[in-house]
Design a protein around this motif. Structure first.
Motif, PDB file in Angstrom:
ATOM      1  N   SER A 166       0.853  -1.256   0.168  1.00 42.93           N
ATOM      2  CA  SER A 166      -0.001   0.009  -0.124  1.00 42.93           C
ATOM      3  C   SER A 166       0.796   1.254   0.112  1.00 42.93           C
ATOM      4  O   SER A 166       2.022   1.154   0.381  1.00 42.93           O
ATOM      5  N   THR A 167       0.275   2.274  -0.336  1.00 40.31           N
ATOM      6  CA  THR A 167       1.114   3.577  -0.143  1.00 40.31           C
ATOM      7  C   THR A 167       1.775   3.764   1.139  1.00 40.31           C
ATOM      8  O   THR A 167       2.872   4.295   1.342  1.00 40.31           O
ATOM      9  N   SER A 168       0.989   3.613   2.248  1.00 45.58           N
ATOM     10  CA  SER A 168       1.453   3.851   3.638  1.00 45.58           C
ATOM     11  C   SER A 168       2.419   3.024   3.763  1.00 45.58           C
ATOM     12  O   SER A 168       3.528   3.233   4.329  1.00 45.58           O
ATOM     13  N   PHE A 216      -1.680  14.601   4.029  1.00 45.10           N
ATOM     14  CA  PHE A 216      -2.810  13.436   4.088  1.00 45.10           C
ATOM     15  C   PHE A 216      -2.175  12.639   5.514  1.00 45.10           C
ATOM     16  O   PHE A 216      -1.187  12.334   5.638  1.00 45.10           O
ATOM     17  N   THR A 229      -2.073   9.730   6.519  1.00 47.87           N
ATOM     18  CA  THR A 229      -1.278   8.482   6.677  1.00 47.87           C
ATOM     19  C   THR A 229       0.123   9.055   6.478  1.00 47.87           C
ATOM     20  O   THR A 229       1.125   8.381   7.274  1.00 47.87           O
ATOM     21  N   ASP A 230       0.298  10.059   5.640  1.00 45.10           N
ATOM     22  CA  ASP A 230       1.908  10.451   5.589  1.00 45.10           C
ATOM     23  C   ASP A 230       2.412  10.810   6.882  1.00 45.10           C
ATOM     24  O   ASP A 230       3.626  10.794   7.388  1.00 45.10           O
ATOM     25  N   THR A 287       3.499  15.771  -0.155  1.00 49.72           N
ATOM     26  CA  THR A 287       2.451  15.379  -1.258  1.00 49.72           C
ATOM     27  C   THR A 287       2.447  16.144  -2.357  1.00 49.72           C
ATOM     28  O   THR A 287       2.031  17.224  -2.214  1.00 49.72           O
ATOM     29  N   ASP A 326       4.808  11.875  -2.534  1.00 49.07           N
ATOM     30  CA  ASP A 326       3.637  11.296  -2.677  1.00 49.07           C
ATOM     31  C   ASP A 326       2.968  11.757  -3.818  1.00 49.07           C
ATOM     32  O   ASP A 326       2.351  12.812  -3.627  1.00 49.07           O
ATOM     33  N   SER A 364       0.160  10.293  -5.029  1.00 52.25           N
ATOM     34  CA  SER A 364      -1.236   9.811  -4.857  1.00 52.25           C
ATOM     35  C   SER A 364      -2.075  10.572  -5.783  1.00 52.25           C
ATOM     36  O   SER A 364      -3.114   9.749  -6.412  1.00 52.25           O
ATOM     37  N   HIS A 365      -2.108  11.938  -5.722  1.00 52.37           N
ATOM     38  CA  HIS A 365      -3.072  12.600  -6.505  1.00 52.37           C
ATOM     39  C   HIS A 365      -2.497  13.118  -7.783  1.00 52.37           C
ATOM     40  O   HIS A 365      -3.044  13.972  -8.480  1.00 52.37           O
ATOM     41  N   TYR A 388      -5.099   2.923  -6.796  1.00 49.01           N
ATOM     42  CA  TYR A 388      -6.667   2.802  -7.100  1.00 49.01           C
ATOM     43  C   TYR A 388      -7.260   4.329  -7.575  1.00 49.01           C
ATOM     44  O   TYR A 388      -8.451   4.440  -7.433  1.00 49.01           O
ATOM     45  N   LYS A 389      -6.675   5.565  -7.555  1.00 50.49           N
ATOM     46  CA  LYS A 389      -7.282   6.607  -8.147  1.00 50.49           C
ATOM     47  C   LYS A 389      -7.102   6.901  -9.327  1.00 50.49           C
ATOM     48  O   LYS A 389      -7.723   6.237 -10.183  1.00 50.49           O
TER      49      LYS A 389
HETATM   50  C1  LIG Z   1      -1.860  11.567  -0.472  1.00 49.96           C
HETATM   51  C2  LIG Z   1      -2.294  10.203  -0.041  1.00 49.96           C
HETATM   52  N1  LIG Z   1      -1.426   9.464   0.218  1.00 49.96           N
HETATM   53  C3  LIG Z   1      -1.799   8.095   0.638  1.00 49.96           C
HETATM   54  C4  LIG Z   1      -3.256   7.807   0.696  1.00 49.96           C
HETATM   55  C5  LIG Z   1      -3.704   6.217   1.085  1.00 49.96           C
HETATM   56  O1  LIG Z   1      -2.830   5.363   1.355  1.00 49.96           O
HETATM   57  P1  LIG Z   1      -3.152   4.038   1.362  1.00 49.96           P
HETATM   58  O2  LIG Z   1      -3.390   3.337   0.204  1.00 49.96           O
HETATM   59  O3  LIG Z   1      -1.891   3.335   2.026  1.00 49.96           O
HETATM   60  O4  LIG Z   1      -4.375   3.831   2.289  1.00 49.96           O
HETATM   61  C6  LIG Z   1      -4.145   8.573   0.114  1.00 49.96           C
HETATM   62  C7  LIG Z   1      -5.302   8.140   0.074  1.00 49.96           C
HETATM   63  O5  LIG Z   1      -6.432   8.894   0.034  1.00 49.96           O
HETATM   64  C8  LIG Z   1      -3.540   9.878  -0.253  1.00 49.96           C
HETATM   65  O6  LIG Z   1      -4.576  10.718  -0.524  1.00 49.96           O
END
Ligand SMILES: Cc1ncc(COP(=O)(O)O)c(C=O)c1O
Length: 408
Positions: free
Chosen positions: A96-98, A125, A127-128, A166, A195, A197-198, A220-221
């Motif tokens: 996972s991203t985390s 975010f 989790t970061d 991010t 990061d 993710s977006h 998944y985005k």
């Molecule tokens: C910037 C960012 N990092 C990480 C994640 C999610 O991480 P993970 O896939 O480990 O839940 C998100 C989810 O929305 C996010 O927006």
């Protein structure tokens, strides 16, 4: 102001218009949440059927070799690399991203021995931030320096090991200047971890052009890999030989099937692997990425900026009572916009009930994402039309729209 017919004209001239047919979108739904969970690409279902029935069901364990399951992380990583300005051997899809954030942040601390500071921003975010807090607690003697974006340059000094940001902010869509901040981190001897993710699949990211060191992102985005899809990680070629993962699992070993007792890292980015890859998730993601084949990321970015501007022009003109939760400058935003309203949650629920799917981020943000592969200009026009109707009628006041679900 643009009319609905003008939007239909824009769609007729849109070079990406044909890509929409690659997605299985439900009738009667305007999907403006691909920044949270991408829509289902049509080829994912048959790909998964083949993976489940043929590869898993019939060929069983032989498929690690016959269907080349073992190379899925590298193969999918190479496809993602082409979307983010990286070399094929610099990206793998895994975990996972985390978890990838943890691996890369810990690896960065090892690459900068003697330095004790990690810099990031508040409101990153969660989790970061949480992963960095966990890493600090694990390592002990580490300072987490959390500073507002305007203070980042000043916060970077020769005690800093890592800058973690991010690229596109999850709530406001604000875009950091990756090249300038990476250069500033390098000037003080620190590493930069981004990061994406977006950003991945939405913006023309150029990791190597920006001299980035490390990066992670979601599958998944905008990459449309499905709920909980494997994430990805990037380690710049020049760092790979010295990079040490803290999660020394057997799949990141130089010779996993030698079954030796001692850990020895795989060459290159494969050392970022930990355990057995998620074959079904990677198969879905690999198929989903075909929607990008032959697409110029600059065309995606141009359309995404146009859709965001169109939404804001129409919404701010036609709907009263909203604040702006993002930049009005398309170049400073990712592929999403944010409106603020004290009743944001029930307004979003009323919109969803009328078939317009965005999402809500506490305390007051209504978020709308535009995936250029499948969102049309006319969808934006219709979404704002429905929003203005909901506001004019006060539809969101109904009690059912105030019940808060677990996932917003
Ligand atoms: C910037 C960012 N990092 C990480 C994640 C999610 O991480 P993970 O896939 O480990 O839940 C998100 C989810 O929305 C996010 O927006």
């Amino acid at each position: 102001m643009l009319s609905r017919n003008d939007c239909l004209d824009l769609d007729a001239r849109d070079p990406l218009a044909g890509r929409r047919a690659l997605f299985d979108l439900p009738d009667g739904v305007i999907y403006l949440d691909g920044n949270s969970l991408g829509a289902l690409p049509r080829n994912v279902r048959p790909r998964l059927e083949a993976a489940v029935q043929g590869e898993w069901g019939r060929d069983l364990i032989k498929s690690w070799n016959t269907a080349d399951w073992i190379n899925l992380p590298a193969r999918v990583g190479a496809k993602i690399a082409s979307l983010v300005g990286a070399e094929p051997g610099e990206v793998i899809a895994a975990d996972s991203t985390s978890v990838n954030l943890f691996k890369l942040a810990a690896g960065a601390m090892k690459l900068r021995p003697g330095r004790k500071v990690i810099v990031t921003e508040p409101g990153n975010f969660p989790t970061d931030l949480y992963i960095l807090q966990g890493l600090r607690d694990l390592l002990g003697d580490v300072e987490l320096r959390v500073v507002e974006p305007g203070a980042l340059h000043a916060a970077l000094d020769d005690g800093v090991a890592l800058l973690l940001l991010t690229h596109v902010h999850y709530k406001t869509g604000a875009v950091h200047d990756m090249a300038a901040l990476t250069a500033r981190a390098h000037a003080v001897g620190a590493l930069a971890l981004w990061d994406l993710s977006h950003s991945a699949g939405a913006l023309a990211v150029d990791l190597n052009g920006c001299n980035a060191d490390l990066a992670v992102g979601c599958g998944y985005k905008y990459l449309n890999g499905g709920p909980g899809a494997p994430a990805f990680l990037f380690i710049a070629n020049r760092l790979q030989v010295d990079f040490q993962t803290p999660l020394t699992g057997w799949m990141g070993h130089a010779a996993p099937f030698a079954f030796s007792d001692d850990y020895r890292p795989a060459p290159g980015v494969l050392r970022g692997l930990c355990g057995t890859p998620s074959v079904l998730g990677l198969s879905a993601l690999e198929a989903a990425l075909e929607a990008f084949d032959g697409v110029d990321m600059a065309a995606i970015r141009a359309k995404s900026m146009r859709l965001g501007d169109l939404f804001l022009d129409l919404a701010l003109e036609r709907c009263e009572g909203f604040g702006l939760g993002c930049s009005r400058e398309a170049a400073s935003r990712g592929s999403q916009v944010a409106l603020t309203h004290e009743h944001g949650y029930p307004i979003m629920q009323a919109l969803i009930a009328r078939g317009v799917i965005g999402d809500f981020r506490a305390p007051d943000v209504l978020r709308f994402g535009f995936t250029p592969l499948y969102v049309r200009h006319v969808d934006v026009w219709d979404a704002v039309d429905i929003l203005s109707d909901i506001m004019a009628r006060g539809e969101w006041r109904q009690a059912r729209f105030h019940e808060v679900s677990a996932v917003t």
